[in-house]
Design a protein around this motif. Structure first.
Motif, short mmCIF file in Angstrom:
data_model
loop_
_atom_site.label_atom_id
_atom_site.label_comp_id
_atom_site.label_asym_id
_atom_site.label_seq_id
_atom_site.Cartn_x
_atom_site.Cartn_y
_atom_site.Cartn_z
N PHE A 12 10.78 -1.89 34.34
CA PHE A 12 11.22 -3.26 34.04
C PHE A 12 12.43 -3.64 34.88
CE2 PHE A 12 8.79 -2.72 30.01
CZ PHE A 12 8.03 -3.88 30.10
N PHE A 30 9.40 -0.40 24.80
CA PHE A 30 8.60 -0.60 26.01
C PHE A 30 9.31 0.11 27.16
CE2 PHE A 30 6.65 -5.03 24.86
CZ PHE A 30 6.27 -4.54 23.62
N GLU A 31 8.71 1.15 27.67
CA GLU A 31 9.38 1.90 28.72
C GLU A 31 9.09 1.36 30.11
OE1 GLU A 31 8.37 5.94 27.95
OE2 GLU A 31 9.49 5.87 26.06
N LYS A 32 7.83 1.05 30.34
CA LYS A 32 7.49 0.47 31.65
C LYS A 32 6.46 -0.64 31.50
CE LYS A 32 4.08 3.36 33.52
NZ LYS A 32 3.45 3.66 34.61
N PRO A 33 6.46 -1.57 32.44
CA PRO A 33 5.53 -2.69 32.28
C PRO A 33 4.07 -2.25 32.38
CG PRO A 33 6.81 -2.90 34.32
CD PRO A 33 7.27 -1.66 33.66
N SER A 34 3.22 -2.88 31.61
CA SER A 34 1.78 -2.63 31.73
C SER A 34 1.32 -3.39 32.98
CB SER A 34 1.07 -3.13 30.49
OG SER A 34 1.10 -4.53 30.45
N GLN A 37 1.68 -7.12 32.87
CA GLN A 37 3.09 -7.53 32.88
C GLN A 37 3.67 -7.40 34.28
OE1 GLN A 37 4.58 -4.86 29.87
NE2 GLN A 37 3.55 -5.99 28.23
N THR A 56 -6.78 -8.28 24.87
CA THR A 56 -5.74 -7.83 23.93
C THR A 56 -5.63 -6.32 24.03
OG1 THR A 56 -7.48 -8.14 22.31
CG2 THR A 56 -5.56 -9.52 22.08
N THR A 58 -3.56 -4.93 26.12
CA THR A 58 -3.07 -4.58 27.46
C THR A 58 -1.63 -5.06 27.67
OG1 THR A 58 -4.02 -6.64 28.28
CG2 THR A 58 -5.36 -4.66 28.53
N GLY A 59 -1.04 -5.62 26.64
CA GLY A 59 0.34 -6.09 26.75
C GLY A 59 0.45 -7.52 27.26
N THR A 61 0.59 -10.36 25.66
CA THR A 61 1.50 -11.24 24.92
C THR A 61 2.91 -11.18 25.52
OG1 THR A 61 0.22 -10.64 22.97
CG2 THR A 61 2.25 -11.89 22.59
N GLN A 95 0.63 -13.00 15.17
CA GLN A 95 0.94 -11.82 15.96
C GLN A 95 1.77 -12.17 17.21
OE1 GLN A 95 -2.49 -9.23 16.17
NE2 GLN A 95 -2.05 -9.06 18.35
N ARG A 102 10.35 -10.54 18.48
CA ARG A 102 10.85 -9.21 18.78
C ARG A 102 11.50 -9.17 20.16
NH1 ARG A 102 7.89 -3.61 18.85
NH2 ARG A 102 6.19 -4.60 19.95
N ASP A 315 -3.49 -6.35 15.48
CA ASP A 315 -2.76 -5.49 16.41
C ASP A 315 -1.91 -4.52 15.59
OD1 ASP A 315 -1.18 -4.32 18.31
OD2 ASP A 315 0.16 -6.04 18.47
N MET A 344 -2.28 0.20 23.61
CA MET A 344 -1.38 0.58 24.70
C MET A 344 -1.45 2.07 25.01
SD MET A 344 0.09 -1.99 26.11
CE MET A 344 1.36 -1.16 27.04
P1 AMP Z 1 -1.09 -7.19 23.36
O1 AMP Z 1 -2.09 -6.89 24.43
O2 AMP Z 1 -0.14 -8.24 23.77
O3 AMP Z 1 -1.79 -7.48 22.05
O4 AMP Z 1 -0.21 -5.87 23.12
C1 AMP Z 1 -0.68 -4.71 22.56
C2 AMP Z 1 0.40 -3.82 21.99
O5 AMP Z 1 1.13 -3.18 23.02
C3 AMP Z 1 1.45 -4.55 21.16
O6 AMP Z 1 1.71 -3.77 20.02
C4 AMP Z 1 2.67 -4.59 22.05
O7 AMP Z 1 3.87 -4.61 21.32
C5 AMP Z 1 2.55 -3.32 22.85
N1 AMP Z 1 3.14 -3.40 24.20
C6 AMP Z 1 3.12 -4.47 25.03
N2 AMP Z 1 3.72 -4.18 26.20
C7 AMP Z 1 4.12 -2.88 26.13
C8 AMP Z 1 4.80 -2.00 27.03
N3 AMP Z 1 5.17 -2.37 28.25
N4 AMP Z 1 5.03 -0.72 26.61
C9 AMP Z 1 4.65 -0.33 25.37
N5 AMP Z 1 4.01 -1.11 24.45
C10 AMP Z 1 3.75 -2.38 24.83
#
Ligand code: AMP
Length: 415
Positions: A12, A30-34, A37, A56, A58-59, A61, A95, A102, A315, A344
């Motif tokens: 990040f 969240f340690e590193k971007p998906s 992201q 959904t 994959t991060g 949101t 969600q 958050r 989720d 995730m």
């Molecule tokens: P989403 O695809 O937005 O529904 O996200 C799925 C889940 O992954 C949610 O619980 C998020 O809080 C979590 N999440 C999103 N980005 C990250 C990230 N970079 N590292 C860890 N968890 C994540």
């Protein structure tokens, strides 16, 4: 539309985010971007329109919430909504609202969830008091537009989340009206699991030279999930489910049924043998659905029987098992169901009950995920019937594009 590949980002810190956002991300764990992201955030911060192909789990949101939160004016400077996030279901609205809250940690941010089925008076009051981000379902957002309670003059970003799903449900007119009411020079971010012509047409009409990011391959959501199937006669599915739950001892499981009545029926059967089970489908009052989801989140429920419509918004990271009691109606539903576990990159396992005659559905699921499901069995529930003669498909009669996919060769078989 231009396909775009962003620079390699594995931290990040490389994303030019504020210290307060970086702290919020650390706090969220969240340690590193998906991948979505890493690719979407830089373009969104540059003000570009983006189409992100991602599901959904994959991060996605956070991918659209982070750039919005980073660029918001304070409530003192602007009391009208600056960003509108449109989502297909009430559960997803809640969600997304929660995830944005958050990530807004450390900065006072007013976020309103305007979902159908919820008390409108409260929503009107919230809008009146001033909000920065609005997350809502198309119908309710449209309703607020008509009442003039939702002002759009200050909106600089519109997000269409799960655009393919929203169009499938028939929300095109509402979505178009929302887009037409927002300033022309706004930014539009569109997230969609698939990009069928309906979605592309929407993008062409309402987006400006969008960047296209494809994170549909390498999907974390289903990649890490062990996926198996059972063949079973229709009238033995209940017994198989009992045996499977006994064998697997899931931490938490969602059992998907195709119909509301089927969901009710299975729930009535299951609750005799399992104390902590619940059910959820579209005919239930919103308040009841919220209560069931909360119990699932609080781990008071171990087994949830649900239909696709409500299942897709869930989720919850502790869901260890997905059981497709009925095969899903289409392959996208399969991916969405299975994506409820293994969030995730966590481990998860999904089982699909297939009755004789549903072999074609199984095959198309496998083509969709480009992976063969493993056959599973439990004593007394071995394969129910010998496979019928496989349908012979002339290799040359297949379209060339299909032949490129190795799964098409592997999957002509069984049931
Ligand atoms: P989403 O695809 O937005 O529904 O996200 C799925 C889940 O992954 C949610 O619980 C998020 O809080 C979590 N999440 C999103 N980005 C990250 C990230 N970079 N590292 C860890 N968890 C994540």
């Amino acid at each position: 539309m231009e396909s775009s590949i962003a620079q390699d980002v594995d931290s990040f810190d490389q994303l030019d985010l504020s210290p307060v956002m970086r702290r919020a991300l650390r706090h969220a764990g969240f340690e590193k971007p998906s991948p979505i992201q890493a690719q979407l955030i830089p373009f969104a911060l540059d003000g570009e329109d983006v189409i992100g192909q991602a599901r959904t789990g994959t991060g996605k949101t956070a991918a659209f919430s982070i750039p919005i939160l980073e660029q918001l004016d304070s409530l003192e400077d602007c009391r009208d909504p600056q960003a509108i996030v449109v989502v297909p279901t009430r559960e997803l609205a809640d969600q997304v609202g929660r995830e944005a809250e958050r990530l807004a940690r450390g900065v006072d941010t007013e976020i309103a969830v305007l979902a159908g089925g919820k008390n409108i008076t409260r929503q009107l009051r919230q809008l009146e008091n001033g909000v920065q981000i609005v997350v809502g379902t198309p119908g309710r957002l449209h309703d607020h537009l008509q009442r003039r309670s939702l002002r759009t003059d200050s909106v600089w970003c519109v997000v269409l989340d799960e655009a393919d799903r929203m169009l499938d449900i028939g929300f095109r007119p509402q979505i178009e009206r929302i887009l037409r009411r927002c300033p022309r020079d706004r930014q539009t971010l569109l997230l969609s699991a698939t990009l069928p012509p309906t979605v592309r047409r929407l993008a062409e009409s309402y987006m400006s030279q969008p960047r296209v990011i494809d994170c549909s391959k390498n999907e974390m959501a289903v990649e890490t999930i062990e996926q198996r199937y059972f063949t079973v006669a229709q009238n033995r599915k209940g017994d198989l489910l009992d045996r499977l739950l006994e064998r697997e001892q899931p931490e938490q499981a969602i059992v998907f049924c195709r119909t509301k009545r089927g969901t009710d029926r299975l729930y009535r059967q299951l609750k005799h043998t399992h104390d902590n089970c619940g059910s959820m489908h579209g005919d239930m009052q919103q308040r009841e659905r919220d209560r069931v989801l909360q119990s699932l989140r609080d781990r008071k429920l171990k087994i949830l029987v649900a239909t696709d419509v409500v299942g897709r918004g869930i989720d919850i990271s502790t869901i260890s098992h997905i059981i497709n009691y009925d095969v899903p109606q289409d392959c996208d539903d399969y991916v969405h169901r299975v994506g409820r576990t293994g969030r995730m990159g966590r481990d998860g396992v999904a089982f699909t009950f297939v009755v004789p005659g549903e072999g074609e559905v199984l095959t198309s699921i496998e083509q969709r995920i480009n992976k063969e499901l493993k056959r599973d069995s439990i004593e007394g529930f071995e394969a129910v019937e010998p496979p019928p003669k496989p349908k012979v498909v002339e290799e040359d009669s297949e379209p060339a594009r299909k032949r490129l996919n190795p799964m098409h060769r592997k999957v002509r078989r069984r049931l």
